[in-house]
Each structure stands twice: as C-alpha cells, then as structure tokens.
Scaffold this motif. Sequence first.
Motif, PDB file in Angstrom:
ATOM      1  N   ALA A  57       0.848  -1.206   0.000  1.00 19.74           N
ATOM      2  CA  ALA A  57       0.000   0.000   0.000  1.00 19.74           C
ATOM      3  C   ALA A  57       0.866   1.231   0.000  1.00 19.74           C
ATOM      4  O   ALA A  57       1.862   1.283   0.741  1.00 19.74           O
ATOM      5  CB  ALA A  57      -0.906   0.001   1.226  1.00 19.74           C
ATOM      6  N   PRO A  72       2.186   4.853   0.944  1.00 22.56           N
ATOM      7  CA  PRO A  72       2.096   5.596   2.226  1.00 22.56           C
ATOM      8  C   PRO A  72       1.089   6.736   2.112  1.00 22.56           C
ATOM      9  O   PRO A  72       0.825   7.222   1.013  1.00 22.56           O
ATOM     10  CB  PRO A  72       3.519   6.110   2.402  1.00 22.56           C
ATOM     11  CG  PRO A  72       4.098   6.160   1.038  1.00 22.56           C
ATOM     12  CD  PRO A  72       3.461   5.022   0.268  1.00 22.56           C
ATOM     13  N   PRO A  73       0.487   7.140   3.239  1.00 21.43           N
ATOM     14  CA  PRO A  73      -0.505   8.245   3.191  1.00 21.43           C
ATOM     15  C   PRO A  73       0.164   9.534   2.793  1.00 21.43           C
ATOM     16  O   PRO A  73       1.375   9.720   3.010  1.00 21.43           O
ATOM     17  CB  PRO A  73      -1.039   8.284   4.636  1.00 21.43           C
ATOM     18  CG  PRO A  73       0.065   7.691   5.454  1.00 21.43           C
ATOM     19  CD  PRO A  73       0.699   6.636   4.594  1.00 21.43           C
ATOM     20  N   PRO A  74      -0.587  10.403   2.228  1.00 26.20           N
ATOM     21  CA  PRO A  74       0.013  11.696   1.828  1.00 26.20           C
ATOM     22  C   PRO A  74       0.430  12.508   3.041  1.00 26.20           C
ATOM     23  O   PRO A  74      -0.174  12.413   4.100  1.00 26.20           O
ATOM     24  CB  PRO A  74      -1.102  12.373   1.029  1.00 26.20           C
ATOM     25  CG  PRO A  74      -2.355  11.721   1.490  1.00 26.20           C
ATOM     26  CD  PRO A  74      -2.006  10.301   1.838  1.00 26.20           C
ATOM     27  N   TYR A  75       1.428  13.259   2.828  1.00 27.77           N
ATOM     28  CA  TYR A  75       1.962  14.065   3.915  1.00 27.77           C
ATOM     29  C   TYR A  75       1.064  15.253   4.145  1.00 27.77           C
ATOM     30  O   TYR A  75       0.713  15.964   3.189  1.00 27.77           O
ATOM     31  CB  TYR A  75       3.391  14.547   3.568  1.00 27.77           C
ATOM     32  CG  TYR A  75       3.945  15.524   4.573  1.00 27.77           C
ATOM     33  CD1 TYR A  75       4.366  15.082   5.826  1.00 27.77           C
ATOM     34  CD2 TYR A  75       4.025  16.873   4.269  1.00 27.77           C
ATOM     35  CE1 TYR A  75       4.872  15.970   6.738  1.00 27.77           C
ATOM     36  CE2 TYR A  75       4.543  17.760   5.176  1.00 27.77           C
ATOM     37  CZ  TYR A  75       4.988  17.307   6.431  1.00 27.77           C
ATOM     38  OH  TYR A  75       5.481  18.209   7.338  1.00 27.77           O
ATOM     39  N   VAL A  76       0.585  15.476   5.472  1.00 26.70           N
ATOM     40  CA  VAL A  76      -0.285  16.624   5.862  1.00 26.70           C
ATOM     41  C   VAL A  76       0.508  17.445   6.846  1.00 26.70           C
ATOM     42  O   VAL A  76       0.887  16.942   7.916  1.00 26.70           O
ATOM     43  CB  VAL A  76      -1.604  16.150   6.492  1.00 26.70           C
ATOM     44  CG1 VAL A  76      -2.448  17.344   6.911  1.00 26.70           C
ATOM     45  CG2 VAL A  76      -2.363  15.262   5.529  1.00 26.70           C
TER      46      VAL A  76
END
Length: 458
Positions: free
Chosen positions: A413, A415-419
């Motif tokens: 998967a 990685p989640p987007p950087y916030v």
Amino acid sequence: MTSYPQWTPASRPGIIPLHPLTFGTILGRSFAALRHNPKVLLGFGLVVQTVAYLLVLLGVGGVAVLTFSRLDNVPASSDAFEAIFIGSTAITAIVGFVLGLAAAALGVIVQAVVVSEVAHGALAEKLSLGMLWRRVKPVIWRVIGYSFLLTLAVSVLIAVVVGVLVLIGFAALPIAIALGVLVVLGAIPLALWLSVKLLLVPSAIILENAGIGAALARSWRLTRGRFWPALGVIVLISFTFGAIAQVVSLPFSFLGTGLSTLFAPTGDPGVSTIVTIIVTSIAAQILTLIVQAVAVVVQSTSAAIIYIDCRMRHEALDLDLLAYVDKRDAGEQDLPDPYRIGIGREAPPRPAWIAPQPYAPPAYAPPAYAPVADARPPYAAPATPAQAGPPPQGAPAAHPSQQPYGQPAPGVAPPPPYVPPAAPAPADAAGDAPNPGAPGQDPAADDDDGAASGPRPS
C-alpha cells in the motif's frame, strides 16, 4: 661448464686506414708517416743522402782538380793545351756520370727501405732497420737495375732528340729552333704521364717479388683510374719541397752577398770575404741537402701509399690486410704475407657510396583525431510496473530497493500523503490555550462566539 672465446684487445691503428683512400688522406699521411718510425725514415734517409752527396762532390771535385791541374804546365797557345782541356772535361763528365749512378743507387736503397716500412706501418708494425733490410735485400738489385735501365733509356732518348735537332739545325736553323720548342713543351706532359704510370714499379718489385717486366705491367694496370690523384700528389710534393729549398737557401745567399760587401766595400775580395762566401754556401748546401733527403723519403712514402690504395681498389687488398691483422692479434703465428695474396685478382664490386645528407628535423604533425566508437549498449530507461506488467507466475517479488525511484513495490500500500501540522492558536488572557485537537471542541465555533460577543471587558 660454458666456454667463452678468448678476449683480444682492439687492433692498433696503422699509418693509414685499411680502406680505399682519398686524395687528401694520401697527401696528408705521406707527411704524417715520418712520425711512425723516424729513426729509420729520417735518420737512415739523411745518412744515405749525405753519403751520396759527399761521394759525388768529392769524387768529381778531386778528379777535376787532378785533370785540370795539368794545364798549369802547358802553354795556352799549344795544341796540347786544347787536347788536355778536352780530355779533362771528358774524364770529369764520365766520373760525374758514374758517381751520379752510384748516388742514384743509394737513393734507390732508401726508397726500397721506405716502401717496406710503409707496408708494415699500414699494419701497425714497427720494424728495425735490420729487419727491413732483410726483407729488401733479395730484391734490391732488381730495383737498382730498374733504376739504371730507366736512367739509360731517358739518357738515350734525350741524346737522340738532341742529335736530330742539331742535324736539322745545320740545314735550317729556324726549323730546328721551332722543333726544339715543341719538343720541350711536349716533353713536360710526357714526363708527367710516364712518371705516374711507372710510379708503382719499385713497390711491385719489393712487396710482390715481381720481375722488372712484370712490375712494369703491374704499375701500368694499377694506376688505371687513379692517374689524376697520383699526379696531384706527386706535383704537390715536388712543388712543396722545391719551394722549401728555395726559401732555405735564399737567406744564406743574401747573407753572403751582404757580408762580402761589408768586408770588401771597394770590390777587392780578400781572404775573409772568400771564407764568408764559402761558409754561407756550405751552410746553404747542407740545409738544401736535408730538405732533399726529407723530400726523397716523403716521395717514396707517397708512392707506397698510392700502391696500397690502388690495390685496395682493384684487388680488394684491404680485405686481406684486415684478415691478417685480426689473425695476428688473435695470436696466430706464421701468417702468409698479405701483400702477396690475391695478386692480379678482380675486386668484388663495392656498394655505391651515398653522400650523407644534412640533418633536417621532421616537421611536427599531430595525429588526426579519430573518435573511438562506444562499444557499450545504448541506455534504456527502466520500465515502470505498469509497462513491465505483473511478474510471471511463481517469480519472487522484487525487493523494494530494486524498484524505480518513487514507485511502490507491487502488493504494498502506498504511504498516506503528507499533511503538514496546523498552526497553534493564540493563548487567551488567562493563559488557557484552546486545544484544537480536543475531542468535542470545534475551533470554528469558538471563533464565531468570539466574533459575536466581541471583546471581553477587562
């Protein structure tokens, strides 16, 4: 055990290089050879020439005094005076001719010894006078006989020509005078030509043990093609020593004339004047004799060197001499005489001599640049997973480090987007800071309330 050949030192250089010689080498070495064995060349030559000169001078002078002194007791007007005068003159001339032949024989001995010395000097061998004489002794009478025959032939030829001119002069004097001038002018080149063609006869007799006839033929053949260098050497040496003799005798002539004028200014010679003239004349004759003795040695040396050069060119004598020197220096004994090997053979053709060219540095030309072809395969960008497609069945999954940069591995998967984190709210007067992350609290509602209620009273 390994055996090595015995070491031998380099051969000593002789008075001439062992290869065909140039004109300058022949002329220069004819003078330089005097230093090789001066005791034999100069000492022996001077002694023999002095003995010959004194023999002729004393013999002719003594006979002249004895014969002409008879005229003192005979009246000049009598018939006996003329007969005695003619007889005395004839006897003196005959004695002078005989003594001149004897002096020439002594000069021939000097020439023979010099030729033998030069032949050994070319091989870097220095012999004593006794050893040279033992080599020359068996053929010396042959050389003297040739000298006498040559003198006799020249004398007979001159007598015949003079007799013919005298007979012609009785009939027509102008014609005889004209013929005499032509004979003299023609005799000069003829004498030079014959002197060169017969120059090597003594050397052939001495070094080859040849007879007179064979030596004449050998000299005629060997000088073929070398006439002008030989003539130039002979003429230059003769002119050189002639000029030296004149330069040496001229000061004594001036000295005698000046002293006679000083002692006898009135022209009446006295005893002192006569003694002065005699002393200066004798001194001049002694110096002239020394010059002539050296001239005979140098002329004989040049004749021997020309003989060796002609045999090198016609019969490859230099190869025989080099072989002799190598064997002698290697320790071999009882070697044959190299001058009697290969007589009459034809020399093999020599390579043409190429004149050396002046050195010119080559112009610098940088090599043309040729690009090297790249043998590597052309670059191909790695295929993305979408382009590459799924891996074949049963193939192991690729390690994440083997994937292209920025592409996730298959089945992993992303990685989640950087916030980025929110900025903190300002603190209130009480120092309580709102907690935007607290559950059940809406930051926007707090802002609406604050905006509606307005500023708090202090």
